[in-house]
Enzyme design. Sequence first.
Site, short mmCIF file in Angstrom:
data_model
loop_
_atom_site.label_atom_id
_atom_site.label_comp_id
_atom_site.label_asym_id
_atom_site.label_seq_id
_atom_site.Cartn_x
_atom_site.Cartn_y
_atom_site.Cartn_z
N ILE A 1 -10.15 9.24 -2.54
CA ILE A 1 -10.37 8.71 -1.11
C ILE A 1 -9.99 9.76 -0.09
CG2 ILE A 1 -9.99 7.05 0.29
CD1 ILE A 1 -11.16 5.96 -1.92
N SER B 1 -4.28 2.46 -8.85
CA SER B 1 -5.12 3.70 -8.69
C SER B 1 -5.95 3.78 -9.98
CB SER B 1 -4.16 5.04 -8.64
OG SER B 1 -4.85 6.11 -8.84
N ALA C 1 1.82 7.23 -14.30
CA ALA C 1 2.44 5.94 -15.05
C ALA C 1 2.96 4.93 -14.24
CB ALA C 1 3.60 6.86 -15.87
N SER C 2 3.23 5.35 -12.94
CA SER C 2 3.68 4.42 -11.94
C SER C 2 2.56 3.25 -11.72
CB SER C 2 4.33 5.09 -10.83
OG SER C 2 3.27 5.79 -9.91
N LYS C 3 1.27 3.82 -11.56
CA LYS C 3 0.34 3.01 -11.17
C LYS C 3 0.00 2.03 -12.21
CE LYS C 3 -0.25 4.32 -6.63
NZ LYS C 3 0.07 3.53 -5.85
N ASN D 1 0.82 -1.24 0.04
CA ASN D 1 -0.02 -0.02 0.07
C ASN D 1 0.88 1.18 0.13
OD1 ASN D 1 -2.52 1.74 0.64
ND2 ASN D 1 -0.98 2.03 2.31
N TYR E 1 2.73 9.76 -11.47
CA TYR E 1 1.69 9.05 -10.66
C TYR E 1 1.04 8.14 -11.44
CZ TYR E 1 -1.83 7.86 -7.32
OH TYR E 1 -2.78 6.99 -6.50
#
Length: 261
Positions: free
Chosen positions: A186, A140, A155-157, A88, A153
């Site tokens: 969230i 995500s 791209a990494s997810k 996480n 962000y």
Amino acid sequence: MLEPTNLNGRTAIVTGAGQGIGAAIAEALLAAGAHVLAVDREAAGIAALAARPDVTPVQGDVTDPAVTETLSAALDKAGRRLDILVNNAGIARGAHALDTSDEDFTRYFDVNVLGLFRLSRWAVGRMMRTGGGAIVNTASIFGMIGAQNSCGYSASKAAVIGLTRQMANDFGPNGIRVNAVAPGLIETPLTAERIQTEAWRRHQMIDGAPLRRVGKPEDVARAVRFLASDESSFITGQVLAVDGGWAVGRYPREEAIHVPA
């Protein structure tokens, strides 16, 4: 016969357990009977969890290659096998490509992808020797469809999603299931202020979602608990969107459909 989720006797590692979604995941697994190794960079973040007898606190950074040695030592000292890994921990910031430096982009992948990969590689090594287990990654919804000002962000997810599917394919024959959750907006300590002050975010992410509300950490935690438990024993390589329908509700109704008279 269907029975309530039961994780009695199982041991789970949850990274980024100090607050927000990670803390809620830890609580959900504990409520189902698991023993939790709560991992966070800051000892203060997991202080409340550390006071509980069914929690082993571990201060560690997922970008540190030595974190796997720390976790192995904690498991061995407690005499526990590893049944569940919840990856996480992560970072989230916003910028488009022109405002994202090489260093910024690399940082997203160091934390969100390489750290997750390193722990997953270590975990499957242990799980293969003990008959299997479950890995749940926090991806995500932005890793599935992209979003404005989220270059590194998103791209990494997306890479997390690809790694989830690849490892599910590779290690399914070893009894190891690998799935991911893809949260939408969230409300956590990191997002609460932006939700309140940025009208465009509320318009796009809340008004633009069929369920018309912001998500809570517990919404994600329940999905993770499901994917970590035997209730999902025939599910692997999947990405479960926890986004209030935002990804499929890009043209939502302005109001609810009226019940016919």
